[in-house]
Design a protein around this motif. Structure first.
Motif, PDB file in Angstrom:
ATOM      1  N   ARG A   1       0.819  -1.191   0.000  1.00 57.33           N
ATOM      2  CA  ARG A   1       0.000   0.000   0.000  1.00 57.33           C
ATOM      3  C   ARG A   1       0.869   1.263   0.000  1.00 57.33           C
ATOM      4  N   ARG A   2       0.297   2.288  -0.565  1.00 54.40           N
ATOM      5  CA  ARG A   2       1.014   3.541  -0.717  1.00 54.40           C
ATOM      6  C   ARG A   2       0.594   4.524   0.361  1.00 54.40           C
ATOM      7  N   ALA A   3       1.567   5.232   0.922  1.00 54.83           N
ATOM      8  CA  ALA A   3       1.265   6.213   1.969  1.00 54.83           C
ATOM      9  C   ALA A   3       0.461   7.378   1.393  1.00 54.83           C
ATOM     10  N   SER A   4      -0.312   8.026   2.252  1.00 53.42           N
ATOM     11  CA  SER A   4      -1.085   9.180   1.824  1.00 53.42           C
ATOM     12  C   SER A   4      -0.140  10.269   1.345  1.00 53.42           C
ATOM     13  N   GLY A   5      -0.409  10.806   0.140  1.00 55.84           N
ATOM     14  CA  GLY A   5       0.478  11.794  -0.450  1.00 55.84           C
ATOM     15  C   GLY A   5      -0.015  13.205  -0.242  1.00 55.84           C
ATOM     16  N   PRO A   6       0.705  14.171  -0.785  1.00 55.52           N
ATOM     17  CA  PRO A   6       0.291  15.571  -0.678  1.00 55.52           C
ATOM     18  C   PRO A   6      -1.058  15.790  -1.361  1.00 55.52           C
TER      19      PRO A   6
ATOM     20  N   GLY B   1       3.132   5.014   8.911  1.00 53.66           N
ATOM     21  CA  GLY B   1       3.253   6.045   7.880  1.00 53.66           C
ATOM     22  C   GLY B   1       2.428   5.788   6.641  1.00 53.66           C
ATOM     23  N   ALA B   2       1.722   4.636   6.599  1.00 59.06           N
ATOM     24  CA  ALA B   2       0.938   4.303   5.411  1.00 59.06           C
ATOM     25  C   ALA B   2      -0.337   5.122   5.311  1.00 59.06           C
ATOM     26  N   GLY B   3      -0.870   5.556   6.438  1.00 53.20           N
ATOM     27  CA  GLY B   3      -2.107   6.313   6.421  1.00 53.20           C
ATOM     28  C   GLY B   3      -3.345   5.460   6.519  1.00 53.20           C
ATOM     29  N   HIS B   4      -3.183   4.135   6.517  1.00 45.87           N
ATOM     30  CA  HIS B   4      -4.323   3.234   6.616  1.00 45.87           C
ATOM     31  C   HIS B   4      -3.872   1.920   7.263  1.00 45.87           C
ATOM     32  N   VAL B   5      -4.833   1.184   7.778  1.00 49.40           N
ATOM     33  CA  VAL B   5      -4.552  -0.104   8.397  1.00 49.40           C
ATOM     34  C   VAL B   5      -5.332  -1.182   7.660  1.00 49.40           C
ATOM     35  N   SER B   6      -4.790  -2.407   7.639  1.00 49.96           N
ATOM     36  CA  SER B   6      -5.364  -3.509   6.862  1.00 49.96           C
ATOM     37  C   SER B   6      -6.430  -4.262   7.633  1.00 49.96           C
TER      38      SER B   6
ATOM     39  N   PRO C   1       2.787   5.563  14.645  1.00 47.67           N
ATOM     40  CA  PRO C   1       3.201   4.227  15.084  1.00 47.67           C
ATOM     41  C   PRO C   1       2.165   3.138  14.776  1.00 47.67           C
ATOM     42  N   GLN C   2       0.915   3.537  14.542  1.00 43.08           N
ATOM     43  CA  GLN C   2      -0.114   2.521  14.299  1.00 43.08           C
ATOM     44  C   GLN C   2      -0.106   2.018  12.860  1.00 43.08           C
ATOM     45  N   CYS C   3       0.087   2.929  11.899  1.00 44.55           N
ATOM     46  CA  CYS C   3       0.062   2.505  10.486  1.00 44.55           C
ATOM     47  C   CYS C   3       1.438   2.532   9.840  1.00 44.55           C
TER      48      CYS C   3
ATOM     49  N   PHE D   1      -8.573  -5.633   2.529  1.00 46.40           N
ATOM     50  CA  PHE D   1      -9.102  -4.285   2.442  1.00 46.40           C
ATOM     51  C   PHE D   1      -8.404  -3.403   3.477  1.00 46.40           C
ATOM     52  N   SER D   2      -8.607  -2.137   3.344  1.00 52.23           N
ATOM     53  CA  SER D   2      -7.974  -1.229   4.293  1.00 52.23           C
ATOM     54  C   SER D   2      -8.923  -0.101   4.632  1.00 52.23           C
ATOM     55  N   GLN D   3      -8.645   0.564   5.744  1.00 53.33           N
ATOM     56  CA  GLN D   3      -9.422   1.711   6.163  1.00 53.33           C
ATOM     57  C   GLN D   3      -8.469   2.781   6.669  1.00 53.33           C
ATOM     58  N   VAL D   4      -8.973   3.995   6.701  1.00 49.27           N
ATOM     59  CA  VAL D   4      -8.141   5.113   7.148  1.00 49.27           C
ATOM     60  C   VAL D   4      -7.688   4.860   8.590  1.00 49.27           C
ATOM     61  N   CYS D   5      -6.417   5.125   8.811  1.00 51.24           N
ATOM     62  CA  CYS D   5      -5.861   4.906  10.149  1.00 51.24           C
ATOM     63  C   CYS D   5      -6.584   5.798  11.161  1.00 51.24           C
ATOM     64  N   PRO D   6      -7.149   5.218  12.213  1.00 45.64           N
ATOM     65  CA  PRO D   6      -7.909   6.020  13.173  1.00 45.64           C
ATOM     66  C   PRO D   6      -7.031   6.961  14.002  1.00 45.64           C
ATOM     67  N   ARG D   7      -5.747   6.676  14.055  1.00 53.80           N
ATOM     68  CA  ARG D   7      -4.881   7.507  14.894  1.00 53.80           C
ATOM     69  C   ARG D   7      -4.405   8.757  14.168  1.00 53.80           C
ATOM     70  N   CYS D   8      -3.974   8.609  12.917  1.00 55.76           N
ATOM     71  CA  CYS D   8      -3.416   9.763  12.192  1.00 55.76           C
ATOM     72  C   CYS D   8      -4.395  10.362  11.187  1.00 55.76           C
ATOM     73  N   GLY D   9      -5.564   9.730  11.029  1.00 51.68           N
ATOM     74  CA  GLY D   9      -6.550  10.275  10.099  1.00 51.68           C
ATOM     75  C   GLY D   9      -6.152  10.168   8.646  1.00 51.68           C
ATOM     76  N   GLY D  10      -5.211   9.274   8.328  1.00 55.91           N
ATOM     77  CA  GLY D  10      -4.807   9.051   6.947  1.00 55.91           C
ATOM     78  C   GLY D  10      -3.593   9.836   6.509  1.00 55.91           C
ATOM     79  N   THR D  11      -3.034  10.664   7.388  1.00 59.82           N
ATOM     80  CA  THR D  11      -1.878  11.471   6.992  1.00 59.82           C
ATOM     81  C   THR D  11      -0.567  10.700   7.082  1.00 59.82           C
ATOM     82  N   GLY D  12      -0.551   9.612   7.862  1.00 57.21           N
ATOM     83  CA  GLY D  12       0.678   8.839   8.037  1.00 57.21           C
ATOM     84  C   GLY D  12       1.627   9.428   9.060  1.00 57.21           C
ATOM     85  N   ARG D  13       1.192  10.442   9.764  1.00 59.02           N
ATOM     86  CA  ARG D  13       2.069  11.058  10.751  1.00 59.02           C
ATOM     87  C   ARG D  13       1.242  11.566  11.930  1.00 59.02           C
ATOM     88  N   VAL D  14       1.903  11.727  13.039  1.00 64.81           N
ATOM     89  CA  VAL D  14       1.263  12.287  14.234  1.00 64.81           C
ATOM     90  C   VAL D  14       2.099  13.463  14.707  1.00 64.81           C
TER      91      VAL D  14
END
Length: 389
Positions: A129-134, A189-194, A185-187, A202-215
């Protein structure tokens, strides 16, 4: 260009009140009419009109762009076939089909944009999977009011408005000065979890970073970690000579700030042009109605004619009738590189004298005696010929 979640939920054609096969001109015309009617300046303190204006602007941002419109149409085709923004609906489409929609009908870039941007980038059987981009910032629209002269000459003018901009404290990072964002730390940096379900992943937006891949451990106190702040802005805009009332000027990169290091959107400036007490216009030509005396029209004369900046001398030929239009070249809108200079179109208004003294009345009677005959004879003869035919 990745499809946006709103594309699944909103029918932009209905928002603009046009059909799905509307031409570019029809879409542009519908937008201009609605934007003028709903603009906040025309509807102060009307939240409903402001919300509707935002919807209309968002619809035109997509349908007014050929490439975005093509992708949007594909998304709406998927919606009609049962595919939604939060997952894939497996219907009676058969192998390779989603709810009757064949994946083979969409090109690879479109699939990447839809499933990468909306479903978190999931691929069959646990592919990478690809990390959330700009993300590019939103386009903005505002108005500028110009005098008749400035619009005709062209001018560089400041445009003031309030909008989101890169945070002045953190520079857009979202982190408190002296700190930096960290990888989520949860995803990782991918921005989503499997979410593995049988043969598919399938994947969904990471609940911790909101899809940005960073905190951001220590958010910026000004923007609260968003990286943008709403503030008054001023942008200098070059208005070309001869701009029309209602024309939109695009200022690239001066719209809303982007997210995750993405570029800013564009700013669209709608020009409103004031009236002039003497001059009018037709396209790039300046127009003027010039009063002349009976003697000047009959005998001919050289007269002073005003322009926007100085006066020029124009020759009135002998026998010039009222209503005749003459041209003074190069005295309209200035050339702007793409279009030549306009002209000054002068329409003659012959003033009929009203005698106020016995001497003036005698002079007009003498003129009548000097030019005997009925001026309507030829006119009435032509009228009779038309009636006879």
């Amino acid at each position: 260009m990745a499809a946006q979640r709103e594309w699944f939920e909103k029918d932009y054609y209905s928002v603009l009140g046009v059909s799905k096969d509307a031409s570019e001109k029809e879409i542009s015309r519908a937008y201009k009419n609605l934007a003028k009617k709903l603009h906040p300046d025309a509807n102060p303190d009307d939240q409903a009109a402001e919300d509707r204006f935002k919807d209309v602007s968002a619809a035109y941002d997509v349908l007014g762009d050929k490439d975005k419109r093509a992708e949007y149409d594909q998304v709406r085709q998927m919606v009609a076939s049962g595919v939604g923004p939060d997952g894939v609906h497996f219907g009676p489409g058969g192998p390779g089909g989603f709810g009757g929609f064949n994946v083979g009908d969409i090109d690879d870039d479109m699939l990447s944009g839809l499933f990468g941007g909306l479903f978190g980038g999931g691929r069959a059987r646990g592919g990478r999977r690809r990390a959330s981009g700009p993300q590019r910032g939103a386009d903005l629209e505002t108005e500028v009011h110009l005098s008749f002269v400035d619009a005709f000459d062209g001018v560089t003018t400041p445009v003031r408005f309030t909008a989101d901009a890169s945070c002045s404290t953190c520079g857009g990072s979202g982190a408190k000065p002296g700190t930096t964002p960290q990888v989520c730390p949860q995803c990782g940096g991918a921005g989503h979890v499997s979410d593995n379900q049988g043969p598919f992943s399938f994947s969904q937006v990471c609940p911790r970073c909101g899809g940005t891949g960073r905190v951001i451990p220590e958010p910026c106190p000004t923007c609260d970690g968003r990286g943008v702040e709403r503030r008054a802005r001023e942008v200098k805009v070059r208005i070309p000579p001869g701009v029309d009332d209602g024309q939109r000027i695009r200022v690239k990169g001066r719209g809303a700030a982007g997210a995750n290091g993405g570029p800013a959107g564009d700013l669209y400036v709608v020009v409103r042009v004031g009236k002039h007490p003497v001059f009018g216009r037709t396209g790039r030509h300046l127009t003027l109605r010039l009063p002349v005396s009976v003697a000047e029209a009959a005998l001919g004369a050289e007269v002073k004619v005003p322009t926007l900046h100085d006066a020029v001398t124009m020759k009135i030929p002998a026998g010039t009738p009222s209503g005749k239009t003459m041209r003074v070249r190069g005295r309209g809108a200035a050339a702007n590189g793409k279009q030549p200079a306009g002209d000054l179109l002068v329409t003659v208004d012959v003033l009929t004298p009203v005698p106020e003294t016995p001497e003036q009345r005698a002079a007009i009677e003498a003129l009548t005696d000097a030019f005997p005959g009925d001026p309507r004879v030829e006119f009435l003869a032509r009228a009779d010929q038309r009636g006879a035919s």
